[in-house]
Each structure stands twice: as C-alpha cells, then as structure tokens.
Design a protein around this motif. Structure first.
Motif, PDB file in Angstrom:
ATOM      1  N   HIS A 100      -7.929  -0.338  -5.447  1.00 56.51           N
ATOM      2  CA  HIS A 100      -7.852  -1.190  -4.255  1.00 56.51           C
ATOM      3  C   HIS A 100      -8.633  -2.464  -4.614  1.00 56.51           C
ATOM      4  O   HIS A 100      -9.756  -2.667  -4.166  1.00 56.51           O
ATOM      5  CB  HIS A 100      -8.486  -0.437  -3.080  1.00 56.51           C
TER       6      HIS A 100
ATOM      7  N   ARG B 121      -9.908   5.346  -4.081  1.00 61.43           N
ATOM      8  CA  ARG B 121      -9.490   4.177  -4.866  1.00 61.43           C
ATOM      9  C   ARG B 121     -10.549   3.081  -4.771  1.00 61.43           C
ATOM     10  O   ARG B 121     -10.707   2.275  -5.679  1.00 61.43           O
ATOM     11  CB  ARG B 121      -8.152   3.664  -4.348  1.00 61.43           C
TER      12      ARG B 121
ATOM     13  N   PRO C  27     -16.218   0.846   3.257  1.00 61.13           N
ATOM     14  CA  PRO C  27     -14.963   0.091   3.300  1.00 61.13           C
ATOM     15  C   PRO C  27     -14.214   0.241   4.618  1.00 61.13           C
ATOM     16  O   PRO C  27     -13.258  -0.510   4.878  1.00 61.13           O
ATOM     17  CB  PRO C  27     -14.144   0.717   2.162  1.00 61.13           C
ATOM     18  N   GLY C  28     -14.631   1.207   5.461  1.00 62.41           N
ATOM     19  CA  GLY C  28     -13.919   1.479   6.692  1.00 62.41           C
ATOM     20  C   GLY C  28     -12.637   2.251   6.386  1.00 62.41           C
ATOM     21  O   GLY C  28     -12.123   2.156   5.281  1.00 62.41           O
ATOM     22  N   PRO C  29     -12.116   2.990   7.337  1.00 61.14           N
ATOM     23  CA  PRO C  29     -12.699   3.255   8.644  1.00 61.14           C
ATOM     24  C   PRO C  29     -13.905   4.200   8.533  1.00 61.14           C
ATOM     25  O   PRO C  29     -13.888   5.111   7.717  1.00 61.14           O
ATOM     26  CB  PRO C  29     -11.542   3.954   9.391  1.00 61.14           C
TER      27      PRO C  29
ATOM     28  N   ARG D  86       0.866  -1.193   0.000  1.00 59.95           N
ATOM     29  CA  ARG D  86       0.000   0.000   0.000  1.00 59.95           C
ATOM     30  C   ARG D  86       0.900   1.241   0.000  1.00 59.95           C
ATOM     31  O   ARG D  86       1.921   1.261   0.696  1.00 59.95           O
ATOM     32  CB  ARG D  86      -0.889   0.013   1.239  1.00 59.95           C
TER      33      ARG D  86
END
Ligand code: ASP
Length: 314
Positions: A133, A169, A263-265, A105
């Motif tokens: 992602h 992303r 997708p979090g957070p 990442r």
C-alpha cells in the motif's frame, strides 16, 4: 512502457525524493483558501476498488478533484462484476471510457500488477491483499518528517510496528520505506500474527510490546485484518488486547515525546484504546489529512505534464 506506482520496492531513491518534494508543493496548495489548481485539467482519474475503503478512496478522489481532474468512481456493489464480468474486462472497460490513470484496490496480492500488465494507462496500487500500500507508507513518512522536522529523512527514529504484521500490506510498504529513509523498525506481535520467516526483512522482532516501548519514538499500531484471517490463526481478541493493545498505561512507558500512528480504520478497545487514539500524541488525524497532499503528489507525478516547471502550471 508506462510508469505506475505499484510498490515501494519499485521506487528508486530519486523517485522517492520527487514524490516527497511534490508532496511539499501540494501541502502549500492545500493550505490555500481555495485549495485547487488546474494541473490535471482535462485528465480523468478512475478509482477501481474491489475492497472497502474510507480514507484511501476519499482522499484519492479529493486529490484528483483538487488537481482539476475528472473522477470516475467504480463501485463494486453496483457494477457488472455481480453479473460475472472479469477483472480484465472491467479494467479494460474503464480504460476504454477514457481514464488516464486508475487507482486500484483489490483483496488479492499481485492483482494490481496483473492489471497493470494488461493496460496502457498508469496504475496506482491503493492496496493489494497483504502485499503493498505504497501511498500509505509515503503519507506516513511525510507525517513523521513534519512531526520530527527531519527534512526528507527518518534517521535515528525507533519505530515499533505493532499487531497483525502477517496480513498487513501497510507493514510491508512501511518497513521498506521507513528503513530506506534511515529509521530502525521493530515488528511486535504474537507469533501467530508475524510472518514465519523474517530473515530477509531489515527489522528487529519482538513478541512483547512492553519490552520495546521504552525505546520507541513512534508506536505504529495496526488493525487486526479479520477479513484475511482464518479462525485457527486468530488468538482471542481479548487475549491479544491484554498484551498488545496500546492504552495510556503502556504509552506512558514510551519516550516522553513518542507519537502514535495507525493507518485506520481503528477498532477502539481492540488494538488501541480510545483515549490514546484521541490523545495529543496521536497523529492519526494528521495522517489522514496529509494523505490528500501525498496522493495529489502521486497523481501529478504520474500524469503531470512537466515536472521541472511546476510553478508555471498554476
Ligand atoms: N486502511 C489500511 C489498508 O487498507 C489498513 C487497514 O485496513 O487496517 O490496508
């Protein structure tokens, strides 16, 4: 040429089917009392994260260990990057240590592709800037397929992706995968948080969440990526929340069985209210859980010995 998993756009339909199929196999493994198989025994998976992560990193590391691989964890704060080591030297060092695959990442779009061109080992893109992602999109698709019992497709689903599309992303990977699998995607956000030119994106666009909710089977909420936003672009958070935060009053206007994803957070009270995040319509925890099986699938897809004879491996 080695194979890597860098973006949804690189994947053929056949690749996507194989990854979905493998995810099913690993769901079954994860449902066992002892959710561990020797499929990648002797292999080493390294995680190289130049940007913070909770879910993605932990689920890749758990996925690798459930496949019996060894895990090498690179932590930016305690690494030689602070002494000035370059990205290339760091990546080549991890390869020289014997990593068979690197999960990476980075805050720069395209950086993972660049590292991939330098190394012999496969890479998985765990998020590069605002670019892609891919494993997030795969786990989101799998979560929807379970929820709507739709096999390997998302045909007929109306999905609104809401909020900071410009810096996301997750949105870029999800738009591609969801539409290839048959869903209709509407991007919803204020003009300042939408890409200027969406003409080549296979989506509908709206600046008004309240206008699209009644059609939605899925409301996919995004965090505002403050780390990628310059002051001037950013409307005030409370203004944003007034029009775009998913709260229970808004959600009640979506279809009766509509589900909520993120997708979090999550930042409670900004893009989503706490009660919606915790409601029975929220798939947020399921997304996290499904991420383990999907990441086992991705690791096995790139490193497994014989994909045709899965059952002989454990
Ligand atoms: N966890 C996701 C990502 O890495 C989304 C986010 O950070 O808001 O892109």
């Amino acid at each position: 040429m080695h194979r890597s998993l860098l973006s949804i756009s690189d994947l053929s339909d056949e690749d996507i089917s194989q990854l979905l199929e493998l995810s099913r196999v690993f769901f079954e493994v994860n449902a066992r009392e002892i959710p561990k198989v020797p499929a990648l025994r002797g292999k080493t998976v390294a995680t190289l994260f130049y940007e913070n992560s909770t879910r993605t990193r932990l689920s890749f590391e758990l996925a690798a260990s459930r496949l019996s691989a060894d895990v090498l964890t690179f932590t930016l704060a305690s690494s030689s990057v602070s002494k000035g080591e370059s990205l290339r030297d760091t990546a080549e060092t991890i390869e020289a240590l014997g990593a068979d695959l690197i999960v990476m990442r980075h805050s720069s779009s395209g950086s993972v592709q660049l590292v991939d061109s330098w190394l012999e080992v496969p890479l998985i893109n765990a998020g590069d800037g605002a670019h892609e992602h891919p494993t997030q999109a795969l786990l989101d698709a799998v979560t929807l397929m379970h929820e709507f019992e739709s096999g390997n497709r998302l045909d007929g689903l109306n999905i609104a992706i809401v909020g900071d599309i410009l810096h996301s992303r997750v949105a870029r990977s999800n738009v591609q995968l969801m539409t290839r699998l048959g869903a209709t995607v509407t991007l919803v956000g204020p003009p300042a948080l939408l890409p200027a030119d969406l003409s080549l994106w296979p989506v509908k666009v709206s600046n008004f969440l309240d206008d699209v909710l009644s059609e939605c089977d899925v409301v996919y909420v995004l965090r505002i990526q403050t780390e990628r936003i310059s002051e001037s672009l950013m409307p005030s958070l409370s203004e944003f929340s007034k029009s775009f935060a998913l709260n229970s009053a808004r959600l009640s206007r979506a279809k009766k069985d509509a589900v909520v994803m993120h997708p979090g957070p999550i930042i409670r009270g900004v893009e989503i209210s706490g009660d919606v995040a915790d409601s029975h319509q929220s798939l947020i925890r399921k997304q996290v859980k499904n991420g383990i099986s999907v990441r086992m699938a991705a690791l096995y897809w790139l490193l497994g010995a014989d994909k045709g004879r899965l059952e002989t491996l454990w």
